[in-house]
Design a protein around this motif. Structure first.
Motif, PDB file in Angstrom:
ATOM      1  N   TYR A   1     -36.705  17.584  -8.549  1.00 26.81           N
ATOM      2  CA  TYR A   1     -36.175  16.276  -8.179  1.00 26.81           C
ATOM      3  C   TYR A   1     -34.649  16.307  -8.148  1.00 26.81           C
ATOM      4  O   TYR A   1     -34.019  15.858  -7.183  1.00 26.81           O
ATOM      5  CB  TYR A   1     -36.657  15.210  -9.165  1.00 26.81           C
ATOM      6  N   ARG A   2     -34.056  16.834  -9.215  1.00 29.54           N
ATOM      7  CA  ARG A   2     -32.590  16.897  -9.302  1.00 29.54           C
ATOM      8  C   ARG A   2     -31.998  17.707  -8.154  1.00 29.54           C
ATOM      9  O   ARG A   2     -31.024  17.297  -7.515  1.00 29.54           O
ATOM     10  CB  ARG A   2     -32.183  17.516 -10.644  1.00 29.54           C
ATOM     11  N   LYS A   3     -32.610  18.848  -7.875  1.00 30.25           N
ATOM     12  CA  LYS A   3     -32.054  19.714  -6.831  1.00 30.25           C
ATOM     13  C   LYS A   3     -32.189  19.088  -5.452  1.00 30.25           C
ATOM     14  O   LYS A   3     -31.283  19.191  -4.618  1.00 30.25           O
ATOM     15  CB  LYS A   3     -32.723  21.083  -6.889  1.00 30.25           C
TER      16      LYS A   3
ATOM     17  N   PHE B   1     -29.408  14.114 -15.186  1.00 32.28           N
ATOM     18  CA  PHE B   1     -30.572  13.728 -14.401  1.00 32.28           C
ATOM     19  C   PHE B   1     -31.832  13.552 -15.240  1.00 32.28           C
ATOM     20  O   PHE B   1     -32.908  13.345 -14.691  1.00 32.28           O
ATOM     21  CB  PHE B   1     -30.851  14.786 -13.311  1.00 32.28           C
TER      22      PHE B   1
ATOM     23  N   LYS C   1     -33.176   9.988 -14.731  1.00 35.27           N
ATOM     24  CA  LYS C   1     -33.582   9.825 -13.336  1.00 35.27           C
ATOM     25  C   LYS C   1     -34.868  10.595 -13.049  1.00 35.27           C
ATOM     26  O   LYS C   1     -35.772  10.100 -12.371  1.00 35.27           O
ATOM     27  CB  LYS C   1     -32.482  10.338 -12.404  1.00 35.27           C
ATOM     28  N   GLY C   2     -34.944  11.820 -13.532  1.00 33.24           N
ATOM     29  CA  GLY C   2     -36.115  12.649 -13.287  1.00 33.24           C
ATOM     30  C   GLY C   2     -37.360  12.064 -13.908  1.00 33.24           C
ATOM     31  O   GLY C   2     -38.423  12.016 -13.282  1.00 33.24           O
TER      32      GLY C   2
ATOM     33  N   PHE D   1     -32.262  15.888  -4.847  1.00 34.63           N
ATOM     34  CA  PHE D   1     -31.279  14.806  -4.860  1.00 34.63           C
ATOM     35  C   PHE D   1     -29.905  15.358  -4.479  1.00 34.63           C
ATOM     36  O   PHE D   1     -29.204  14.814  -3.617  1.00 34.63           O
ATOM     37  CB  PHE D   1     -31.246  14.187  -6.248  1.00 34.63           C
TER      38      PHE D   1
ATOM     39  N   CYS E   1     -38.899  17.860 -12.750  1.00 32.44           N
ATOM     40  CA  CYS E   1     -37.610  17.186 -12.915  1.00 32.44           C
ATOM     41  C   CYS E   1     -36.471  18.002 -12.323  1.00 32.44           C
ATOM     42  O   CYS E   1     -35.517  17.439 -11.767  1.00 32.44           O
ATOM     43  CB  CYS E   1     -37.350  16.880 -14.393  1.00 32.44           C
ATOM     44  N   ASP E   2     -36.556  19.319 -12.430  1.00 30.59           N
ATOM     45  CA  ASP E   2     -35.528  20.161 -11.830  1.00 30.59           C
ATOM     46  C   ASP E   2     -35.604  20.112 -10.309  1.00 30.59           C
ATOM     47  O   ASP E   2     -34.574  20.114  -9.622  1.00 30.59           O
ATOM     48  CB  ASP E   2     -35.660  21.599 -12.320  1.00 30.59           C
TER      49      ASP E   2
ATOM     50  N   GLY F   1     -36.754  13.023  -4.385  1.00 29.90           N
ATOM     51  CA  GLY F   1     -35.377  13.399  -4.689  1.00 29.90           C
ATOM     52  C   GLY F   1     -34.470  13.271  -3.480  1.00 29.90           C
ATOM     53  O   GLY F   1     -33.334  12.777  -3.586  1.00 29.90           O
TER      54      GLY F   1
ATOM     55  N   ARG G   1     -27.570  19.206 -15.070  1.00 25.14           N
ATOM     56  CA  ARG G   1     -28.957  18.761 -15.237  1.00 25.14           C
ATOM     57  C   ARG G   1     -29.105  17.691 -16.317  1.00 25.14           C
ATOM     58  O   ARG G   1     -30.036  16.891 -16.281  1.00 25.14           O
ATOM     59  CB  ARG G   1     -29.870  19.956 -15.523  1.00 25.14           C
TER      60      ARG G   1
END
Length: 330
Positions: free
Chosen positions: A183-185, A238, A241-242, A187, A180-181, A220, A235
């Protein structure tokens, strides 16, 4: 340059010269305990390490600056928990900082970054503590800047306190993070580092069959390019979303990292991560050197929307991501 143990014997910085406060900035990173262990392995036993776990980022930055001011040491070294320090990094930061002018607010070296696949100026920062009071009052309000620390340092530069950037490589960045991190990064990187979008897409394409991290990062990047959502580094924004991205890819989140086992194999891990990646030359400079070509993100988005990332439509590309995710998770 990477500092090895043999280099440390030649450094003039001895125990008595350690006038630095170390601050570890964490926000639930999978590597937080590894990052802490790597920091402590490089420091004398009586050097303090302050842990900051605050959100959003602007609040964490304020807490880091205050921790440095309260400690009252000459230098304040700030390290994010998604960084894995290379051997000798702390000594290297102190030595490089001692060579800058008294007007410089902070110094930063380079990291090797998993998402971009390049050595770039980023990573741990060493601040001149007596300038942190000024910097504290220049931190943007929450949500106003996609790069709050960068904006703060730009404001300090306008007041006559530039930052210095050196070629030394001090850490690995974004390796072994939660899906998930990543993906966020990815994005955020699609907006934050627009000039690297093309190479990041190619890197994901070339590696996703061997490492599901790249499938998540590809998703992402895709969402960052095609969604109209406002972007933020917070974070917490997200989480949904993640989780949705992982569900679409057929992946389940990673288990926590086993710090003890990982530390035993860290040197081999570094060698594997950086093999085949040449370290480009770089001079010391006091101005950011990252090019931001005008309109690049718009042209990438147009090309992606018109032809699809892998030569198909948006819908077919999404279906392909889901298919690959299920295959990797089986």
């Amino acid at each position: 340059m990477r500092y090895e143990m043999s280099d440390l014997a030649t450094l003039e910085l001895k125990h008595r010269s350690w006038s630095a406060q170390l601050v570890l900035r964490a926000a639930g990173e999978r590597t937080a305990s590894v990052s802490e262990a790597l920091i402590k392995a490089q420091c004398p036993s009586d050097v303090e390490l302050t842990l900051i776990d605050e959100q959003p980022f602007e609040k964490a930055l304020q807490a880091c600056y205050r921790a440095g001011l309260e400690a009252g040491r000459d230098w304040t070294i700030m390290i994010d928990a998604d960084l894995m320090l290379l051997r000798g990094a702390i000594e290297g930061l102190l030595r490089a900082a001692a060579e800058q002018t008294s007007s410089h607010v902070q110094l930063q070296g380079r990291i090797f970054d998993k998402i971009t696949g390049v050595y770039r100026s980023a990573g741990p920062r060493i601040y001149r503590t007596d300038l942190l009071e000024q910097a504290l009052h220049l931190i943007p309000a929450s949500g106003q800047a996609i790069r709050p620390e960068y904006e703060t340092l730009q404001a300090m530069e306008r007041l006559g306190h530039p930052s210095r950037f050196v070629p030394d490589v001090f850490a690995l960045h974004d390796f072994e993070q939660f899906y998930c991190d990543l993906y966020r990064k990815a994005f955020v990187h699609a907006r934050k580092h627009a000039w690297l979008v093309g190479s990041m897409l190619e890197r994901c394409r070339d590696n996703l069959a061997d490492d599901p991290d790249f499938l998540v990062m590809l998703k992402g990047l895709w969402d960052g390019l095609t969604m109209s959502d406002e972007v933020s580094i917070d974070r917490r924004l997200f989480i949904d979303k993640g989780e949705m991205a992982l569900s679409e890819l057929g992946l389940t989140e990673k288990e926590p990292l086993n710090t003890e086992i990982f530390m035993r194999n860290f040197e081999c891990f570094v060698a594997d991560a950086t093999q085949n990646y040449e370290l480009p030359p770089m001079a010391i400079y006091d101005k950011p050197q990252e090019p931001v070509p005008s309109g690049l993100r718009g042209s990438v988005v147009h090309r992606v929307r018109k032809r699809g990332l892998l030569g198909g439509s948006v819908a077919s590309f999404g279906a392909l991501l889901c298919k690959m995710g299920r295959a990797l998770d089986s």
